[in-house]
Write a protein that holds these residues in place. Sequence first.
Motif, PDB file in Angstrom:
ATOM      1  N   VAL A   1       0.844  -1.201   0.000  1.00 32.07           N
ATOM      2  CA  VAL A   1       0.000   0.000   0.000  1.00 32.07           C
ATOM      3  C   VAL A   1       0.880   1.253   0.000  1.00 32.07           C
ATOM      4  N   ALA A   2       2.009   1.163   0.679  1.00 30.85           N
ATOM      5  CA  ALA A   2       2.936   2.308   0.708  1.00 30.85           C
ATOM      6  C   ALA A   2       3.395   2.674  -0.697  1.00 30.85           C
TER       7      ALA A   2
ATOM      8  N   SER B   1      -7.199   7.987   4.869  1.00 35.73           N
ATOM      9  CA  SER B   1      -6.040   8.510   5.588  1.00 35.73           C
ATOM     10  C   SER B   1      -4.930   7.470   5.638  1.00 35.73           C
TER      11      SER B   1
ATOM     12  N   TRP C   1      -4.561   4.943   3.558  1.00 33.50           N
ATOM     13  CA  TRP C   1      -4.091   4.777   2.175  1.00 33.50           C
ATOM     14  C   TRP C   1      -3.035   5.840   1.843  1.00 33.50           C
ATOM     15  N   ARG C   2      -3.289   7.039   2.258  1.00 38.64           N
ATOM     16  CA  ARG C   2      -2.401   8.135   1.887  1.00 38.64           C
ATOM     17  C   ARG C   2      -1.185   8.245   2.795  1.00 38.64           C
ATOM     18  N   SER C   3      -1.196   7.553   3.876  1.00 37.19           N
ATOM     19  CA  SER C   3      -0.095   7.673   4.841  1.00 37.19           C
ATOM     20  C   SER C   3       0.631   6.359   5.061  1.00 37.19           C
TER      21      SER C   3
ATOM     22  N   ALA D   1       3.053   4.959   3.769  1.00 38.20           N
ATOM     23  CA  ALA D   1       4.520   4.957   3.754  1.00 38.20           C
ATOM     24  C   ALA D   1       5.092   5.351   5.107  1.00 38.20           C
ATOM     25  N   ARG D   2       4.275   5.919   5.934  1.00 36.02           N
ATOM     26  CA  ARG D   2       4.762   6.329   7.256  1.00 36.02           C
ATOM     27  C   ARG D   2       4.531   5.240   8.295  1.00 36.02           C
TER      28      ARG D   2
ATOM     29  N   ASP E   1       5.083   2.092  10.408  1.00 37.91           N
ATOM     30  CA  ASP E   1       6.235   1.312  10.854  1.00 37.91           C
ATOM     31  C   ASP E   1       5.712   0.128  11.649  1.00 37.91           C
TER      32      ASP E   1
ATOM     33  N   LEU F   1       6.276  -0.458  15.323  1.00 42.52           N
ATOM     34  CA  LEU F   1       5.660   0.398  16.337  1.00 42.52           C
ATOM     35  C   LEU F   1       4.209   0.031  16.621  1.00 42.52           C
TER      36      LEU F   1
END
Lengths: 197, 266
Positions: free
Chosen positions: A22-23, A65, A67-69, A71-72, A74, A77
């Motif tokens: 997805v990233a 949200s 989908w658009r994030s 890549a952030r 982790d 975490l």
Amino acid sequence: MQMAPPSDHLSSLSDAALMQRVAKMDAEAFEVFYDRHVSSAYALAYRIVGSRQPADDVCQEAFLSVWRSAARYDANLGNARSWILAVVRNRAIDHLRRVTRTKEREVADEALAERHPAPQDQNTESTALRNAQAGETRELMNELSDDQRRVIELSFYSGYSHSEISEMLELPLGTVKARMNRGLARMRNVLSPGETA
Amino acid sequence: MSTDDPRDLIGAFVLGACSVEEHAQVRAHMKVDASFRAEVESFDVVHDALLEVPTTLDDVTPGVDLKRSVMEQVQAEASLFAAASTGERAAIVSRQEVPAPSAPRASTEAPRGTGAPAPSPRRNAFMAALTSPARATALAAVIVALIVGGIALGGGGGSDVREVNGQVTPVAGANATVRMVVDKDQSRLKLSGFEKAGTGRKYQVWLKSGDAAPKPTTVLFDVDARGNGTATVPGDMKGVDDVLVTSEPESGSQTPTTDPVLHVQI
């Protein structure tokens, strides 16, 4: 729009692996992630906002949200399921605040109880069988005293701060904090025996 | 900042029920006290459990249009992404350039309002390098959406709290100043050097969007004897262009009856 079902290969991937795709803006991987978690996300949204259309809106915002994030994200975490559910909760609480709190928190306690019927009053025996995690949560809540459950529900599912709950229930702030701490510690002890409070 | 023992705040912190100051207090203590941090994080399992609610209650299922509307948006953005060149895609995907998120856990979920990415020089250069206006527009839409997604994401890291200096009118006081701390969930006006609102009167906060008439809030307050005051304005400031404060009867007004004593442009 016609949507072909995602491939079996994607459906077998873990959430973490899906999020890696997805990233890179893989819509198919996102669809698998969506299908996997939308029921829980919707149930949580509905639990908080109390009606269908806002729950739809909350879920749409939350999934887009993510989908658009992505890549952030982790995986070290936290797991992706908790992530989407936490985003749903945040959006749902935001919705509540926008809609019901423009008059400086005048929502009556009774109205809250009506909007968010307490779990112990719901007939969820079959639900518990079909949804182990949710059932476990329900059982956990039943571990609490009524007082503890009340402050936890008002904060977590209705978005009230401890000071607001203190005013609403006409309790000293310290009492509210103590009920939160003891209630959560009790739940933690059930979930993770051996942890110290 | 509260002087409470941070341990007393753990429950409220996990539940997202702390004030902004208390949240910061707990976060700060987590950084310097490993055992305290471990104790807070031991409640992650409880937080995750609370997020799980029954999924098969009567009639509580996602609407039939929900998936379609989500996936239409996703596929539109994915198509734009696919149409970009390799370099452009790399720039879009390199969203890690924004401040790294903290853990998407209970402790970072409340209060929300974290995750404002700073403008990325690399991304700006990427945008400037685009030669096709149509493609630039399309990709810009994607990038803006991505950035907005990053800002709005509750579980994100960093901070989108910002402070804005406002303007005061002479009637406010010779040395009056105002600042506004704008956060996702609430904003706070900090006044100093203001004259009191007057006998039987309060200061009232108004929110203005575009050319529309100011909308009243129920936020009524006054300054203390030294002219200092704070007013918390609940809710998101999205869509609000200006915050105004006027002196009104102490029960508040539906339309301003006096000229503003201050103006903050969001």
